[in-house]
Design an enzyme around this catalytic site. Structure first.
Site, mmCIF file in Angstrom:
data_model
loop_
_atom_site.group_PDB
_atom_site.id
_atom_site.type_symbol
_atom_site.label_atom_id
_atom_site.label_comp_id
_atom_site.label_asym_id
_atom_site.label_seq_id
_atom_site.Cartn_x
_atom_site.Cartn_y
_atom_site.Cartn_z
ATOM 1 N N LYS A 213 0.844 -1.197 0.000
ATOM 2 C CA LYS A 213 0.000 0.000 0.000
ATOM 3 C C LYS A 213 0.883 1.253 0.000
ATOM 4 O O LYS A 213 1.542 1.569 0.988
ATOM 5 C CB LYS A 213 -0.918 0.043 1.230
ATOM 6 N N GLU A 287 9.613 0.747 10.732
ATOM 7 C CA GLU A 287 10.677 1.745 10.527
ATOM 8 C C GLU A 287 10.000 3.096 10.648
ATOM 9 O O GLU A 287 9.232 3.482 9.779
ATOM 10 C CB GLU A 287 11.321 1.525 9.149
ATOM 11 N N CYS A 321 13.515 10.203 7.187
ATOM 12 C CA CYS A 321 13.375 9.754 8.582
ATOM 13 C C CYS A 321 14.700 9.829 9.331
ATOM 14 O O CYS A 321 14.730 10.080 10.523
ATOM 15 C CB CYS A 321 12.792 8.351 8.636
ATOM 16 N N GLU A 418 9.906 15.461 15.336
ATOM 17 C CA GLU A 418 10.323 15.247 13.948
ATOM 18 C C GLU A 418 9.599 16.266 13.076
ATOM 19 O O GLU A 418 8.374 16.257 12.998
ATOM 20 C CB GLU A 418 9.953 13.823 13.506
HETATM 21 P P1 NDP Z 1 1.795 8.161 7.997
HETATM 22 O O1 NDP Z 1 2.513 7.361 8.989
HETATM 23 O O2 NDP Z 1 0.368 8.517 8.259
HETATM 24 O O3 NDP Z 1 1.808 7.442 6.564
HETATM 25 C C1 NDP Z 1 2.643 6.380 6.200
HETATM 26 C C2 NDP Z 1 1.840 5.298 5.493
HETATM 27 O O4 NDP Z 1 0.894 4.727 6.407
HETATM 28 C C3 NDP Z 1 1.008 5.780 4.321
HETATM 29 O O5 NDP Z 1 0.935 4.772 3.340
HETATM 30 C C4 NDP Z 1 -0.342 5.992 4.945
HETATM 31 O O6 NDP Z 1 -1.402 5.969 4.025
HETATM 32 C C5 NDP Z 1 -0.417 4.808 5.858
HETATM 33 N N1 NDP Z 1 -1.387 4.942 6.931
HETATM 34 C C6 NDP Z 1 -1.997 6.070 7.394
HETATM 35 N N2 NDP Z 1 -2.841 5.777 8.404
HETATM 36 C C7 NDP Z 1 -2.759 4.445 8.584
HETATM 37 C C8 NDP Z 1 -3.389 3.540 9.474
HETATM 38 N N3 NDP Z 1 -4.261 3.957 10.410
HETATM 39 N N4 NDP Z 1 -3.097 2.232 9.388
HETATM 40 C C9 NDP Z 1 -2.217 1.786 8.463
HETATM 41 N N5 NDP Z 1 -1.596 2.597 7.596
HETATM 42 C C10 NDP Z 1 -1.852 3.905 7.652
HETATM 43 O O7 NDP Z 1 2.608 9.470 7.733
HETATM 44 P P2 NDP Z 1 2.025 10.872 7.191
HETATM 45 O O8 NDP Z 1 2.029 10.794 5.742
HETATM 46 O O9 NDP Z 1 0.725 11.219 7.808
HETATM 47 O O10 NDP Z 1 3.111 11.870 7.751
HETATM 48 C C11 NDP Z 1 2.980 12.378 9.083
HETATM 49 C C12 NDP Z 1 4.315 12.516 9.723
HETATM 50 O O11 NDP Z 1 4.912 11.246 9.839
HETATM 51 C C13 NDP Z 1 5.309 13.323 8.916
HETATM 52 O O12 NDP Z 1 5.177 14.666 9.168
HETATM 53 C C14 NDP Z 1 6.612 12.778 9.395
HETATM 54 O O13 NDP Z 1 6.986 13.423 10.587
HETATM 55 C C15 NDP Z 1 6.297 11.337 9.701
HETATM 56 N N6 NDP Z 1 6.719 10.430 8.620
HETATM 57 C C16 NDP Z 1 7.798 9.663 8.845
HETATM 58 C C17 NDP Z 1 8.241 8.824 7.862
HETATM 59 C C18 NDP Z 1 9.438 7.988 8.074
HETATM 60 O O14 NDP Z 1 9.960 7.417 7.122
HETATM 61 N N7 NDP Z 1 9.901 7.867 9.281
HETATM 62 C C19 NDP Z 1 7.611 8.750 6.552
HETATM 63 C C20 NDP Z 1 6.440 9.567 6.422
HETATM 64 C C21 NDP Z 1 6.043 10.375 7.432
HETATM 65 P P3 NDP Z 1 -2.022 7.348 3.481
HETATM 66 O O15 NDP Z 1 -0.928 8.050 2.769
HETATM 67 O O16 NDP Z 1 -3.097 6.876 2.584
HETATM 68 O O17 NDP Z 1 -2.536 8.104 4.674
#
Ligand code: NDP
Length: 510
Positions: A213, A287, A321, A418
């Site tokens: 996904k 991660e 990250c 972050e």
């Molecule tokens: P999320 O953790 O929400 O998104 C990461 C993935 O998880 C996306 O595919 C998202 O789908 C999916 N997801 C969202 N909600 C759920 C759920 N309830 N159950 C399972 N999967 C889910 O990150 P965000 O995009 O909202 O970013 C928010 C913050 O997270 C950022 O500002 C940053 O600080 C951090 N972040 C950290 C990352 C890392 O690599 N450490 C990567 C991305 C974000 P969808 O896009 O459809 O919501």
């Protein structure tokens, strides 16, 4: 023609109308420097008007026919409509993956699996420019990064794990490595294709089938990868891709017929997934976020360190990250280093992601831009000193100036949370003990950096850092052979190298 800007002793003073696109150096001072636009052609990418889900080797619409739109964050214009999966579609994808695991992919020898993975790697190399342009359009990252980092590393991951597929007996001597079965993989928007490769390559090498996904803001490179699976003649159902809201991610992760869950994203959602699969026998790797310390000692090569700091926090707009978002500088060199850093910041070019001269592209989404803006405002309100170079930002799109905060206290939000944006918080230290104390004073533990001339100090610092990856005299270096992952709230499990393979096998006695 506009007149030349007036120069003073220490800096250049320009009126807003005179402000150039970029800045360069002259006599040690920042001077205006015009770059001619160098846009990468978009016509290598053929966007479909509508993309389906990739289930059982075919593109299919979502059961309810719903779609959502993926936009270009640098222009805010729509790129394509994408199928919006519901739980029904997820169930269908899991069934397709299970079938392929039982009947086709799961029955192949390691040698045969390797051939497919090598083929995928080759196709990614052949279509590299197409992937790079699409990735930059959909995510906002500069073309020079998608072209030189994301796409080559993604191809490299498939190549590396192809090499392991028929050598599992050597990877785990004396044990029999069996695939776990069906893997649910949820990835974020900051490195869409690369995270896909980190997830899919080791899973397939070990004989698992997958349902991936992608993030809702960046689904397009995964859907182009579906094309690659077809082109490589991968058995239908081996790789399935479902696009849609976060909730389907939770349905997928907690699905009764899923054996393994791999998630990369925020700590908040990682925790939810952890709770969701608790009590089941699913294998789980997470991660999550980070707040890495990049530590510079007074004996470090300063100009090299400046490049490492810039790469550490402004690479990929800081949406990384493991970004080096906290700079810890030894007090005696703080002033010199910060001056050098400010000079270097004034040469960073922010703008069109498809321009080959661009260093910092667009922030991935409006929501992310708002989050960065809010955290930067909190830094100012809490008393830190803000510095931003005088660069122009495009009128449309989600852009943010490279930002540097000095006078930062450990208690400030910008030192603890972050930000996931091009924002660096500078703190100082006097002794190595104080540097260790400050570096580890975070709920995260993903990465760290150490800059010093002394090998013994590197070894000492590395052993005391609570971080999964520690870079010495460099930063943000990735290699498929090297494991990557976190401590504490940065998650658990490793991706990359043999460790990454381990996460997708069940080891049995001979
Ligand atoms: P999320 O953790 O929400 O998104 C990461 C993935 O998880 C996306 O595919 C998202 O789908 C999916 N997801 C969202 N909600 C759920 C759920 N309830 N159950 C399972 N999967 C889910 O990150 P965000 O995009 O909202 O970013 C928010 C913050 O997270 C950022 O500002 C940053 O600080 C951090 N972040 C950290 C990352 C890392 O690599 N450490 C990567 C991305 C974000 P969808 O896009 O459809 O919501």
């Amino acid at each position: 023609m506009p007149s030349m800007p007036e120069r003073t002793e220490t800096s250049v003073v320009v009126s807003p109308e005179q402000r150039p696109n970029s800045w360069g150096f002259g006599d040690g001072q920042a001077i205006p420097w015009e770059y001619a636009p160098a846009p990468e052609a978009r016509d290598i990418v053929t966007l479909k008007e509508r993309y389906g889900l990739f289930i059982g080797g075919r593109s299919v619409p979502a059961a309810g026919g719903a779609t959502f739109t993926s936009i270009d964050p640098s222009t805010e214009r729509p790129l394509a409509d994408v199928a919006k999966a519901s739980d029904v579609d997820v169930d269908k994808a899991v069934r397709a993956a299970r079938r392929a695991q039982r009947r086709s992919w799961g029955q192949l020898s390691g040698r045969e699996r390797a051939k497919y993975l090598f083929r995928i790697s080759r196709i990614l190399q052949e279509r590299a420019r197409e992937f790079a342009v699409l990735e930059s359009m959909d995510s906002g990252k500069p073309i020079k990064e998608s072209r030189d980092v994301d796409v080559p590393l993604a191809a490299n991951h498939f190549w590396y794990y192809a090499g392991w597929a028929d050598k599992l007996d050597y990877a785990f001597p004396g044990r029999v490595a069996k695939p776990l079965g069906v893997a649910a993989q949820i990835i974020p928007w900051n490195f869409p294709l690369l995270m896909l490769a980190w997830k899919i390559a080791p899973a397939l090498a070990a004989g698992n089938t997958v349902i991936l996904k992608p993030a809702s803001t960046t689904p397009l490179s995964a859907l182009l990868f579906a094309d690659v699976c077809v082109q490589a003649d991968l058995p239908p159902g081996t790789v399935n891709i479902v696009t849609g809201p976060g909730e389907i991610g939770m349905h997928l992760a907690t699905h009764a017929d899923v054996d393994k869950v791999a998630f990369t994203g925020s700590t908040e959602i990682g925790k939810k997934i952890g709770r969701g699969v608790a009590g089941s026998d699913k294998a789980l790797t997470l991660e999550l976020g980070g707040k890495a310390a990049n530590i510079v000692f007074d004996d470090a090569p300063l100009d090299q360190a400046v490049e490492g700091i810039v790469n550490g926090i402004y690479f990929n707009q800081g949406e990384v990250c493991c970004a080096g978002s906290r700079l810890l500088v030894q007090e005696s060199i703080a002033e010199t280093l910060i001056d050098k850093l400010k000079d270097r910041l004034s040469t960073i070019r922010v703008g069109d992601p498809l321009d080959k001269n661009t260093d910092v592209g667009a922030i991935n989404s409006k929501a992310q831009l708002e989050k960065i803006t809010e955290l930067v405002a909190s830094g100012v309100a809490e008393g830190a000193e803000l510095y931003q170079p005088a660069c122009d930002l495009p009128e449309r799109g989600y852009f943010f100036r490279p930002t540097l905060f000095t006078n930062v206290a450990q208690s400030h939000r910008i030192a603890r949370e972050e930000i996931f944006g091009p924002v660096l918080s500078v703190l100082t230290f006097r002794t190595p003990d104080e540097a260790v104390e400050k570096a580890n004073n975070t709920r995260y533990g993903l990465s760290a950096g150490v800059w010093t001339d002394k090998g013994s100090r590197i070894l000492e610092m590395v052993s005391r850092m609570q971080a999964g990856v520690v870079w010495a005299n460099t930063f943000n270096k990735f290699d498929p052979t090297s494991p990557f992952g976190g401590y504490k709230e940065s998650g658990f499990g490793r991706e990359g190298g043999m460790h990454g393979l381990h996460a997708y096998v069940r080891l049995e006695d001979r």
